[in-house]
Design an enzyme around this catalytic site. Sequence first.
Site, PDB file in Angstrom:
ATOM      1  N   HIS A 326      11.708 -41.680  -2.721  1.00 26.57           N
ATOM      2  CA  HIS A 326      12.089 -42.719  -1.777  1.00 26.57           C
ATOM      3  C   HIS A 326      13.031 -43.751  -2.367  1.00 26.57           C
ATOM      4  O   HIS A 326      13.806 -44.367  -1.631  1.00 26.57           O
ATOM      5  CB  HIS A 326      10.839 -43.424  -1.229  1.00 26.57           C
ATOM      6  CG  HIS A 326      10.213 -42.703  -0.080  1.00 26.57           C
ATOM      7  ND1 HIS A 326       9.329 -41.672  -0.237  1.00 26.57           N
ATOM      8  CD2 HIS A 326      10.377 -42.868   1.263  1.00 26.57           C
ATOM      9  CE1 HIS A 326       8.946 -41.238   0.950  1.00 26.57           C
ATOM     10  NE2 HIS A 326       9.568 -41.926   1.879  1.00 26.57           N
ATOM     11  N   GLY A 327      12.997 -43.980  -3.653  1.00 24.20           N
ATOM     12  CA  GLY A 327      13.901 -44.978  -4.194  1.00 24.20           C
ATOM     13  C   GLY A 327      13.769 -45.159  -5.689  1.00 24.20           C
ATOM     14  O   GLY A 327      12.720 -44.873  -6.281  1.00 24.20           O
TER      15      GLY A 327
END
Length: 483
Positions: A326-327
Amino acid sequence: MIFPTVEFGIFFLIVFVISWAVRGLPEARKLFLVGASYFFYAWWDWRFLGLLFLSTLISYIAGLAVARAEREGLRKFIVGISTVSHLAILGFFKYYGFFLVSFAALLEAVGLERDLPFMQVILPIGISFFTFQGISYVVDIYRGHVTAERSLLNVTLYISFFPQLVAGPIVRAADFLPQLHRPAALTREYLGIGLVLILSGLAKKMVIANYLATELVDPVFFDPGMVSALDLLIGIYGYAVQIYCDFSGYSDIAIGVAALLGYRFLDNFNQPYRAASLQDFWRRWHISLSTWLRDYLYVPLGGNRGGEVKTYRNLFLTMFLGGIWHGAAWTFVFWGAFHGAMLAAERYMKGKLEEFAPSHTDPGGFIATIGNGARYVVGVIWTFHLVCFAWIFFRADSFSTASDYIAGFARWGDPSLYVTPFAAGLIAIAMFFQFTPVRLGNWLARGVEYLPAPLLAVLFGGGIWVIWAIAPEGVAPFIYFQF
Protein backbone atom coordinates in the site's frame (compact mmCIF):
# COMPACT_ATOMS: atom_id res chain seq x y z
CA MET A 1 -7.41 12.29 -16.08
CA ILE A 2 -9.84 11.73 -13.23
CA PHE A 3 -13.19 9.99 -13.73
CA PRO A 4 -15.56 12.70 -12.41
CA THR A 5 -14.30 15.48 -14.71
CA VAL A 6 -15.46 17.09 -17.93
CA GLU A 7 -12.24 15.94 -19.62
CA PHE A 8 -12.96 12.31 -18.84
CA GLY A 9 -16.59 12.70 -19.87
CA ILE A 10 -15.53 13.95 -23.31
CA PHE A 11 -12.84 11.28 -23.57
CA PHE A 12 -15.22 8.46 -22.69
CA LEU A 13 -17.95 9.71 -25.00
CA ILE A 14 -15.51 9.62 -27.93
CA VAL A 15 -14.21 6.17 -26.92
CA PHE A 16 -17.75 4.85 -26.48
CA VAL A 17 -18.95 6.03 -29.89
CA ILE A 18 -15.89 4.94 -31.88
CA SER A 19 -15.47 1.58 -30.13
CA TRP A 20 -19.04 0.56 -30.94
CA ALA A 21 -18.80 2.01 -34.45
CA VAL A 22 -15.98 -0.45 -35.22
CA ARG A 23 -17.42 -3.41 -33.30
CA GLY A 24 -17.59 -5.37 -36.57
CA LEU A 25 -13.78 -5.23 -36.75
CA PRO A 26 -12.66 -6.92 -33.51
CA GLU A 27 -8.92 -6.40 -33.96
CA ALA A 28 -9.35 -2.77 -34.96
CA ARG A 29 -11.61 -2.24 -31.94
CA LYS A 30 -9.04 -3.73 -29.58
CA LEU A 31 -6.27 -1.67 -31.17
CA PHE A 32 -8.37 1.46 -30.73
CA LEU A 33 -9.02 0.65 -27.05
CA VAL A 34 -5.30 0.11 -26.49
CA GLY A 35 -4.58 3.49 -28.07
CA ALA A 36 -7.27 5.12 -25.92
CA SER A 37 -5.85 3.46 -22.79
CA TYR A 38 -2.33 4.66 -23.56
CA PHE A 39 -3.68 8.16 -24.20
CA PHE A 40 -5.51 7.98 -20.86
CA TYR A 41 -2.28 6.99 -19.10
CA ALA A 42 -0.22 9.60 -20.99
CA TRP A 43 -2.60 12.27 -19.66
CA TRP A 44 -0.86 11.79 -16.31
CA ASP A 45 2.72 11.52 -17.53
CA TRP A 46 3.64 10.36 -21.03
CA ARG A 47 7.19 9.51 -19.91
CA PHE A 48 5.96 6.28 -18.28
CA LEU A 49 4.26 4.84 -21.36
CA GLY A 50 7.43 2.87 -22.06
CA LEU A 51 7.35 1.42 -18.54
CA LEU A 52 3.76 0.30 -19.03
CA PHE A 53 4.66 -1.39 -22.31
CA LEU A 54 7.80 -2.96 -20.80
CA SER A 55 5.70 -4.54 -18.04
CA THR A 56 3.32 -5.84 -20.70
CA LEU A 57 6.16 -7.21 -22.83
CA ILE A 58 7.72 -9.05 -19.86
CA SER A 59 4.39 -10.74 -19.14
CA TYR A 60 3.72 -11.59 -22.78
CA ILE A 61 7.15 -13.13 -23.46
CA ALA A 62 7.24 -14.97 -20.13
CA GLY A 63 3.75 -16.34 -20.73
CA LEU A 64 4.69 -17.78 -24.10
CA ALA A 65 7.94 -19.18 -22.71
CA VAL A 66 6.17 -20.92 -19.82
CA ALA A 67 3.63 -22.44 -22.21
CA ARG A 68 6.34 -23.78 -24.52
CA ALA A 69 8.74 -25.04 -21.87
CA GLU A 70 8.47 -28.74 -21.19
CA ARG A 71 10.69 -29.22 -18.14
CA GLU A 72 9.13 -28.28 -14.82
CA GLY A 73 12.34 -26.71 -13.55
CA LEU A 74 12.56 -24.43 -16.58
CA ARG A 75 8.91 -23.40 -16.20
CA LYS A 76 9.49 -22.43 -12.58
CA PHE A 77 12.65 -20.56 -13.53
CA ILE A 78 10.78 -18.49 -16.13
CA VAL A 79 8.02 -17.66 -13.66
CA GLY A 80 10.65 -16.64 -11.11
CA ILE A 81 12.54 -14.42 -13.54
CA SER A 82 9.32 -12.76 -14.67
CA THR A 83 8.15 -12.15 -11.10
CA VAL A 84 11.52 -10.79 -9.98
CA SER A 85 11.62 -8.47 -13.01
CA HIS A 86 8.18 -7.08 -12.22
CA LEU A 87 8.98 -6.66 -8.53
CA ALA A 88 12.35 -5.05 -9.28
CA ILE A 89 10.64 -2.38 -11.38
CA LEU A 90 7.97 -1.85 -8.73
CA GLY A 91 10.54 -1.82 -5.93
CA PHE A 92 12.74 0.78 -7.57
CA PHE A 93 10.01 3.28 -8.36
CA LYS A 94 7.95 2.76 -5.22
CA TYR A 95 10.45 1.92 -2.47
CA TYR A 96 13.85 3.33 -3.52
CA GLY A 97 13.49 6.51 -1.50
CA PHE A 98 11.87 4.79 1.49
CA PHE A 99 14.57 2.15 1.89
CA LEU A 100 17.41 4.62 1.31
CA VAL A 101 16.05 7.03 3.92
CA SER A 102 15.51 4.17 6.37
CA PHE A 103 19.03 2.85 5.71
CA ALA A 104 20.52 6.32 6.23
CA ALA A 105 18.68 6.62 9.55
CA LEU A 106 20.01 3.21 10.61
CA LEU A 107 23.59 4.19 9.74
CA GLU A 108 23.22 7.43 11.64
CA ALA A 109 21.85 5.60 14.67
CA VAL A 110 24.97 3.41 14.87
CA GLY A 111 27.35 6.26 14.10
CA LEU A 112 28.21 5.22 10.53
CA GLU A 113 26.82 8.14 8.53
CA ARG A 114 27.52 7.88 4.80
CA ASP A 115 26.68 9.88 1.69
CA LEU A 116 24.09 7.74 -0.09
CA PRO A 117 22.96 8.04 -3.73
CA PHE A 118 19.71 9.92 -3.11
CA MET A 119 17.71 10.93 -6.17
CA GLN A 120 14.17 12.02 -6.83
CA VAL A 121 12.12 9.11 -8.18
CA ILE A 122 8.63 9.84 -9.49
CA LEU A 123 6.08 7.13 -8.69
CA PRO A 124 4.26 6.09 -11.88
CA ILE A 125 0.53 6.09 -11.21
CA GLY A 126 -1.06 2.65 -11.14
CA ILE A 127 2.25 0.77 -11.15
CA SER A 128 1.19 -1.50 -8.28
CA PHE A 129 -1.97 -2.54 -10.09
CA PHE A 130 -0.56 -3.31 -13.52
CA THR A 131 2.45 -5.02 -11.93
CA PHE A 132 0.19 -7.40 -10.00
CA GLN A 133 -1.83 -8.13 -13.14
CA GLY A 134 1.36 -8.94 -15.04
CA ILE A 135 2.58 -11.30 -12.30
CA SER A 136 -0.75 -13.11 -11.98
CA TYR A 137 -0.98 -13.60 -15.77
CA VAL A 138 2.29 -15.56 -15.92
CA VAL A 139 1.59 -17.51 -12.72
CA ASP A 140 -1.88 -18.48 -13.96
CA ILE A 141 -0.37 -19.81 -17.20
CA TYR A 142 2.05 -21.90 -15.14
CA ARG A 143 -0.80 -23.22 -12.99
CA GLY A 144 -2.92 -24.02 -16.04
CA HIS A 145 -5.69 -21.56 -15.14
CA VAL A 146 -5.35 -19.67 -18.41
CA THR A 147 -3.87 -20.34 -21.84
CA ALA A 148 -0.93 -18.22 -22.95
CA GLU A 149 -2.04 -15.53 -25.40
CA ARG A 150 -0.33 -15.54 -28.76
CA SER A 151 -1.72 -12.07 -29.48
CA LEU A 152 0.40 -9.27 -28.05
CA LEU A 153 -2.55 -6.97 -28.69
CA ASN A 154 -4.79 -8.97 -26.33
CA VAL A 155 -2.21 -8.97 -23.54
CA THR A 156 -1.58 -5.26 -24.02
CA LEU A 157 -5.29 -4.49 -23.72
CA TYR A 158 -5.57 -6.74 -20.67
CA ILE A 159 -2.73 -4.95 -18.86
CA SER A 160 -3.54 -1.39 -19.95
CA PHE A 161 -7.37 -1.25 -20.24
CA PHE A 162 -8.04 2.25 -18.95
CA PRO A 163 -11.04 1.73 -16.58
CA GLN A 164 -8.92 -0.34 -14.16
CA LEU A 165 -5.43 0.86 -15.11
CA VAL A 166 -4.60 3.35 -12.36
CA ALA A 167 -6.50 2.09 -9.31
CA GLY A 168 -7.91 -1.34 -10.04
CA PRO A 169 -9.76 -3.54 -9.57
CA ILE A 170 -6.98 -6.04 -10.21
CA VAL A 171 -8.45 -8.04 -13.09
CA ARG A 172 -7.55 -11.70 -13.56
CA ALA A 173 -6.55 -12.89 -17.02
CA ALA A 174 -8.92 -15.86 -16.72
CA ASP A 175 -11.83 -13.43 -16.28
CA PHE A 176 -10.89 -10.86 -18.94
CA LEU A 177 -9.00 -12.55 -21.79
CA PRO A 178 -11.83 -14.94 -22.77
CA GLN A 179 -14.03 -11.86 -23.31
CA LEU A 180 -11.60 -10.64 -25.98
CA HIS A 181 -12.27 -13.78 -28.01
CA ARG A 182 -16.02 -13.13 -28.16
CA PRO A 183 -17.84 -10.52 -30.26
CA ALA A 184 -18.39 -7.34 -28.24
CA ALA A 185 -22.05 -6.58 -27.51
CA LEU A 186 -23.71 -3.88 -25.44
CA THR A 187 -26.59 -5.80 -23.89
CA ARG A 188 -29.40 -4.32 -21.86
CA GLU A 189 -27.93 -6.07 -18.83
CA TYR A 190 -24.53 -4.42 -19.28
CA LEU A 191 -26.20 -1.07 -19.96
CA GLY A 192 -28.18 -1.24 -16.71
CA ILE A 193 -25.17 -2.35 -14.68
CA GLY A 194 -22.98 0.34 -16.21
CA LEU A 195 -25.32 3.27 -15.66
CA VAL A 196 -26.28 2.32 -12.09
CA LEU A 197 -22.67 1.72 -11.05
CA ILE A 198 -21.40 4.94 -12.61
CA LEU A 199 -24.07 7.00 -10.82
CA SER A 200 -23.51 5.25 -7.49
CA GLY A 201 -19.74 5.66 -7.84
CA LEU A 202 -20.03 9.36 -8.63
CA ALA A 203 -22.34 9.91 -5.65
CA LYS A 204 -20.00 8.06 -3.30
CA LYS A 205 -16.91 9.93 -4.45
CA MET A 206 -18.13 13.41 -5.32
CA VAL A 207 -20.62 13.89 -2.51
CA ILE A 208 -19.92 11.66 0.50
CA ALA A 209 -16.14 11.15 0.24
CA ASN A 210 -15.30 14.69 -0.83
CA TYR A 211 -17.49 16.41 1.76
CA LEU A 212 -16.21 14.23 4.60
CA ALA A 213 -12.61 14.82 3.50
CA THR A 214 -12.82 18.60 3.34
CA GLU A 215 -15.13 19.30 6.26
CA LEU A 216 -14.12 16.65 8.79
CA VAL A 217 -11.28 14.22 8.09
CA ASP A 218 -8.59 16.53 6.70
CA PRO A 219 -8.97 19.19 9.43
CA VAL A 220 -8.99 16.59 12.22
CA PHE A 221 -5.91 14.75 10.93
CA PHE A 222 -4.04 17.99 10.19
CA ASP A 223 -3.38 18.55 13.89
CA PRO A 224 -5.08 15.90 16.04
CA GLY A 225 -3.45 17.32 19.17
CA MET A 226 -5.65 20.42 18.95
CA VAL A 227 -9.11 18.88 18.66
CA SER A 228 -11.46 17.15 21.06
CA ALA A 229 -11.96 13.44 21.61
CA LEU A 230 -15.39 13.67 19.97
CA ASP A 231 -13.83 15.22 16.86
CA LEU A 232 -11.26 12.43 16.80
CA LEU A 233 -13.87 9.69 17.22
CA ILE A 234 -16.23 11.01 14.55
CA GLY A 235 -13.20 11.91 12.44
CA ILE A 236 -12.01 8.30 12.24
CA TYR A 237 -15.57 7.13 11.58
CA GLY A 238 -15.60 9.74 8.83
CA TYR A 239 -12.35 8.46 7.38
CA ALA A 240 -13.63 4.88 7.42
CA VAL A 241 -16.60 6.04 5.35
CA GLN A 242 -14.48 8.37 3.20
CA ILE A 243 -11.96 5.75 2.11
CA TYR A 244 -14.74 3.24 1.46
CA CYS A 245 -16.78 5.67 -0.64
CA ASP A 246 -13.67 6.97 -2.38
CA PHE A 247 -12.26 3.58 -3.37
CA SER A 248 -15.48 1.65 -3.89
CA GLY A 249 -16.74 4.69 -5.82
CA TYR A 250 -13.76 4.40 -8.17
CA SER A 251 -14.32 0.67 -8.50
CA ASP A 252 -18.01 1.21 -9.26
CA ILE A 253 -17.19 3.71 -12.00
CA ALA A 254 -14.45 1.47 -13.43
CA ILE A 255 -16.75 -1.57 -13.53
CA GLY A 256 -19.56 0.55 -14.98
CA VAL A 257 -17.38 2.09 -17.70
CA ALA A 258 -16.04 -1.36 -18.65
CA ALA A 259 -19.62 -2.68 -18.85
CA LEU A 260 -20.61 0.13 -21.24
CA LEU A 261 -17.71 -0.96 -23.45
CA GLY A 262 -18.94 -4.56 -23.36
CA TYR A 263 -16.65 -6.07 -20.70
CA ARG A 264 -17.52 -7.45 -17.26
CA PHE A 265 -15.33 -6.99 -14.19
CA LEU A 266 -15.97 -8.78 -10.91
CA ASP A 267 -17.20 -6.82 -7.90
CA ASN A 268 -14.47 -5.27 -5.75
CA PHE A 269 -16.46 -4.41 -2.59
CA ASN A 270 -19.30 -6.13 -0.79
CA GLN A 271 -20.51 -4.00 2.15
CA PRO A 272 -17.33 -4.54 4.19
CA TYR A 273 -18.50 -2.74 7.34
CA ARG A 274 -21.22 -5.31 7.93
CA ALA A 275 -18.49 -7.93 8.49
CA ALA A 276 -18.58 -9.64 11.88
CA SER A 277 -14.90 -10.66 11.79
CA LEU A 278 -11.65 -9.43 10.28
CA GLN A 279 -11.56 -12.51 8.06
CA ASP A 280 -14.99 -11.61 6.72
CA PHE A 281 -13.91 -7.97 6.32
CA TRP A 282 -11.09 -8.98 4.02
CA ARG A 283 -13.49 -11.10 2.00
CA ARG A 284 -15.51 -7.95 1.39
CA TRP A 285 -12.91 -5.16 1.18
CA HIS A 286 -10.86 -4.61 -2.01
CA ILE A 287 -11.76 -8.14 -3.04
CA SER A 288 -9.47 -8.17 -6.06
CA LEU A 289 -6.42 -7.42 -3.87
CA SER A 290 -7.35 -9.67 -0.95
CA THR A 291 -7.98 -12.63 -3.25
CA TRP A 292 -4.75 -11.83 -5.13
CA LEU A 293 -2.79 -11.91 -1.86
CA ARG A 294 -4.54 -15.13 -0.89
CA ASP A 295 -3.90 -16.92 -4.20
CA TYR A 296 -0.39 -15.66 -4.99
CA LEU A 297 1.09 -15.18 -1.54
CA TYR A 298 -0.83 -16.86 1.29
CA VAL A 299 -1.38 -20.17 -0.53
CA PRO A 300 2.23 -20.44 -1.85
CA LEU A 301 3.46 -19.75 1.70
CA GLY A 302 1.51 -22.81 2.80
CA GLY A 303 -1.88 -21.32 3.63
CA ASN A 304 -3.56 -23.18 6.47
CA ARG A 305 -1.57 -26.33 5.78
CA GLY A 306 1.12 -27.41 8.18
CA GLY A 307 -0.51 -26.66 11.51
CA GLU A 308 -1.83 -23.67 13.42
CA VAL A 309 1.51 -21.96 14.08
CA LYS A 310 2.43 -21.90 10.38
CA THR A 311 -1.07 -20.67 9.54
CA TYR A 312 -0.64 -17.74 11.95
CA ARG A 313 2.75 -17.01 10.40
CA ASN A 314 1.34 -17.08 6.88
CA LEU A 315 -1.56 -14.79 7.81
CA PHE A 316 0.84 -12.31 9.38
CA LEU A 317 3.31 -12.34 6.49
CA THR A 318 0.55 -11.94 3.90
CA MET A 319 -0.95 -8.89 5.56
CA PHE A 320 2.48 -7.49 6.45
CA LEU A 321 3.47 -7.57 2.78
CA GLY A 322 0.02 -6.24 1.88
CA GLY A 323 0.76 -3.24 4.08
CA ILE A 324 4.08 -2.66 2.29
CA TRP A 325 2.24 -2.88 -1.06
CA HIS A 326 0.00 0.00 0.00
CA GLY A 327 2.80 2.47 0.52
CA ALA A 328 6.44 3.17 1.26
CA ALA A 329 6.04 4.33 4.86
CA TRP A 330 6.35 2.73 8.28
CA THR A 331 2.73 3.60 9.04
CA PHE A 332 1.63 1.27 6.22
CA VAL A 333 4.01 -1.41 7.50
CA PHE A 334 2.37 -1.15 10.92
CA TRP A 335 -1.11 -1.17 9.39
CA GLY A 336 -0.38 -4.42 7.55
CA ALA A 337 1.37 -6.01 10.52
CA PHE A 338 -1.53 -5.05 12.81
CA HIS A 339 -4.09 -6.66 10.51
CA GLY A 340 -1.91 -9.75 10.18
CA ALA A 341 -1.50 -10.09 13.94
CA MET A 342 -5.21 -9.53 14.57
CA LEU A 343 -6.21 -12.08 11.91
CA ALA A 344 -3.96 -14.64 13.57
CA ALA A 345 -5.28 -13.75 17.04
CA GLU A 346 -8.87 -13.85 15.79
CA ARG A 347 -8.37 -17.31 14.32
CA TYR A 348 -6.88 -18.54 17.59
CA MET A 349 -9.62 -16.99 19.77
CA LYS A 350 -12.39 -18.23 17.49
CA GLY A 351 -11.18 -21.78 17.91
CA LYS A 352 -11.00 -21.43 21.69
CA LEU A 353 -14.43 -19.77 21.85
CA GLU A 354 -16.01 -22.56 19.86
CA GLU A 355 -14.54 -25.06 22.31
CA PHE A 356 -15.85 -23.11 25.31
CA ALA A 357 -19.22 -21.93 23.92
CA PRO A 358 -20.21 -23.55 20.59
CA SER A 359 -22.38 -21.38 18.36
CA HIS A 360 -25.99 -22.46 17.97
CA THR A 361 -26.67 -24.31 14.75
CA ASP A 362 -30.45 -24.78 14.99
CA PRO A 363 -31.86 -21.87 12.95
CA GLY A 364 -35.41 -22.54 14.04
CA GLY A 365 -34.91 -22.16 17.78
CA PHE A 366 -35.65 -18.84 19.48
CA ILE A 367 -32.65 -19.08 21.82
CA ALA A 368 -30.38 -19.99 18.93
CA THR A 369 -31.62 -17.01 16.91
CA ILE A 370 -31.07 -14.58 19.80
CA GLY A 371 -27.64 -16.02 20.58
CA ASN A 372 -26.36 -15.96 17.01
CA GLY A 373 -27.85 -12.50 16.48
CA ALA A 374 -26.06 -11.17 19.54
CA ARG A 375 -22.79 -12.71 18.38
CA TYR A 376 -23.22 -11.04 15.01
CA VAL A 377 -23.95 -7.58 16.44
CA VAL A 378 -21.00 -7.76 18.84
CA GLY A 379 -18.80 -9.05 16.02
CA VAL A 380 -19.77 -6.20 13.69
CA ILE A 381 -19.16 -3.52 16.33
CA TRP A 382 -15.82 -5.05 17.40
CA THR A 383 -14.60 -5.56 13.84
CA PHE A 384 -15.57 -2.06 12.72
CA HIS A 385 -13.70 -0.43 15.60
CA LEU A 386 -10.67 -2.66 15.11
CA VAL A 387 -10.59 -1.60 11.45
CA CYS A 388 -11.05 2.05 12.45
CA PHE A 389 -8.11 1.87 14.86
CA ALA A 390 -5.92 0.56 12.04
CA TRP A 391 -7.23 3.31 9.72
CA ILE A 392 -5.60 5.87 12.02
CA PHE A 393 -2.15 4.63 10.97
CA PHE A 394 -3.23 4.26 7.33
CA ARG A 395 -4.34 7.92 7.18
CA ALA A 396 -1.73 9.53 9.45
CA ASP A 397 1.36 10.94 7.74
CA SER A 398 3.64 9.71 10.54
CA PHE A 399 3.72 7.72 13.77
CA SER A 400 3.85 11.03 15.61
CA THR A 401 0.54 12.10 14.11
CA ALA A 402 -0.98 8.69 14.83
CA SER A 403 0.18 8.75 18.47
CA ASP A 404 -1.21 12.29 18.89
CA TYR A 405 -4.49 11.06 17.47
CA ILE A 406 -4.73 8.15 19.89
CA ALA A 407 -3.61 10.25 22.88
CA GLY A 408 -6.33 12.78 22.05
CA PHE A 409 -9.08 10.38 23.06
CA ALA A 410 -8.39 11.47 26.63
CA ARG A 411 -9.73 14.98 25.92
CA TRP A 412 -13.43 14.27 26.36
CA GLY A 413 -14.12 17.55 28.09
CA ASP A 414 -13.05 19.75 25.18
CA PRO A 415 -15.67 21.25 22.84
CA SER A 416 -16.10 19.87 19.34
CA LEU A 417 -14.86 21.95 16.40
CA TYR A 418 -15.72 19.83 13.35
CA VAL A 419 -18.58 17.48 14.21
CA THR A 420 -21.68 18.82 12.46
CA PRO A 421 -25.13 17.31 11.80
CA PHE A 422 -24.27 17.30 8.07
CA ALA A 423 -21.07 15.27 8.53
CA ALA A 424 -22.75 12.91 10.98
CA GLY A 425 -25.65 12.51 8.54
CA LEU A 426 -23.32 11.56 5.67
CA ILE A 427 -21.66 8.95 7.88
CA ALA A 428 -25.03 7.57 8.96
CA ILE A 429 -26.32 7.36 5.37
CA ALA A 430 -23.20 5.55 4.18
CA MET A 431 -23.35 3.10 7.10
CA PHE A 432 -27.06 2.49 6.47
CA PHE A 433 -26.27 1.22 2.97
CA GLN A 434 -23.80 -1.26 4.45
CA PHE A 435 -26.80 -3.18 5.79
CA THR A 436 -29.25 -2.96 2.90
CA PRO A 437 -30.01 -6.11 0.85
CA VAL A 438 -26.83 -7.38 -0.81
CA ARG A 439 -28.39 -7.44 -4.29
CA LEU A 440 -29.95 -3.97 -4.11
CA GLY A 441 -27.69 -2.67 -6.87
CA ASN A 442 -28.55 -5.61 -9.13
CA TRP A 443 -32.25 -4.99 -8.59
CA LEU A 444 -31.85 -1.35 -9.56
CA ALA A 445 -29.82 -2.34 -12.62
CA ARG A 446 -32.50 -4.82 -13.70
CA GLY A 447 -35.14 -2.11 -13.36
CA VAL A 448 -33.10 0.25 -15.52
CA GLU A 449 -32.70 -2.39 -18.23
CA TYR A 450 -36.32 -2.09 -19.35
CA LEU A 451 -36.56 1.70 -19.58
CA PRO A 452 -36.85 3.27 -23.05
CA ALA A 453 -33.56 4.67 -24.32
CA PRO A 454 -34.69 8.36 -24.29
CA LEU A 455 -35.89 8.08 -20.69
CA LEU A 456 -32.69 6.27 -19.74
CA ALA A 457 -30.61 9.08 -21.21
CA VAL A 458 -32.64 11.71 -19.35
CA LEU A 459 -32.35 9.88 -16.03
CA PHE A 460 -28.62 9.30 -16.43
CA GLY A 461 -27.92 12.88 -17.47
CA GLY A 462 -30.17 14.20 -14.73
CA GLY A 463 -28.46 12.02 -12.15
CA ILE A 464 -25.04 13.33 -13.15
CA TRP A 465 -26.34 16.92 -13.03
CA VAL A 466 -27.80 16.48 -9.53
CA ILE A 467 -24.60 14.91 -8.22
CA TRP A 468 -22.51 17.65 -9.81
CA ALA A 469 -24.80 20.35 -8.35
CA ILE A 470 -24.67 19.17 -4.75
CA ALA A 471 -20.98 18.11 -4.70
CA PRO A 472 -18.35 20.48 -3.29
CA GLU A 473 -16.25 22.47 -5.72
CA GLY A 474 -13.11 20.87 -7.12
CA VAL A 475 -12.30 17.22 -7.70
CA ALA A 476 -9.92 15.58 -5.24
CA PRO A 477 -7.76 12.72 -6.56
CA PHE A 478 -8.85 9.24 -5.55
CA ILE A 479 -7.04 8.00 -2.44
CA TYR A 480 -5.77 4.82 -4.11
CA PHE A 481 -4.04 6.75 -6.90
CA GLN A 482 -1.03 6.99 -4.58
CA PHE A 483 -0.66 3.20 -4.44
